[in-house]
Design a protein around this motif. Sequence first.
Motif: not given
Length: 249
Positions: A36-37, A90-91, A47-50
């Motif tokens: 998913a990430l 994530v990284y 442009r950004c993921v929470v």
Amino acid sequence: MGVSTTVPDQGVALVTVDYPPVNALPVSGWYALADALRAAGRDPAVRCVVLAAEGRGFNAGVDLKELQRDSGHGALLGANRGCYEAFAAVYECEVPVVAAVHGFCLGGGIGLAGNADAIVASDDAAFGLPELDRGALGAATHLARLVPQHLMRALYYTSRTATAAELHAHGSVWKVVPRAEVRGAALELAAEIARKDGSLIRLAKAAINGIDPVDVRRSYRFEQGFTFEANLSGVADRVRDSFGKERGA
């Protein structure tokens, strides 16, 4: 139940984890989260993921019951590889990742939050690695990104936790808010980031990763070798089987 992705705001993807009762993820859950990430990061509109979670806490690490049901090493190898992929996702996400942490952030949760670009936490959040109490090792790599070196060691050896306020004082948590406001605050930060040029923000993420003093992939993989050694020696099973029970010194 599982991992879901929504788009609550322009340029922002919200990846939510929901594995009741405590978000202790099975092997398949770690891989689902990694997928998913990576998918959110590849989306040119994002442009950004929470990264957030439902339920009682952000993440309680691996599903110990899944490990205990396996008479061999398949579940352990799967958990090691799944965690490795999720932390890396994530990284290495092509855009910044904001972790919205509430309640407990333990074990694998430290791997996720420690690799995030920013953390917004609830005032009841607790961060720690209870690995030594659960017959495991690992994620010191990521805890060291949240607190100074000697505090990391003390927390690791004692299995104690640090509060969101303490991490905020160390500069690793962006903002501490009441629990009911944590996701909104994380989305607010993500929306601010998402207003930047999409191509430039991706270049910025790659550039910042490139100047990190520690290779988080290699460092965590090194730790995992000792986790497997503990299992082969039998000490991990002995500690894991006594988890939650009274035991002597």
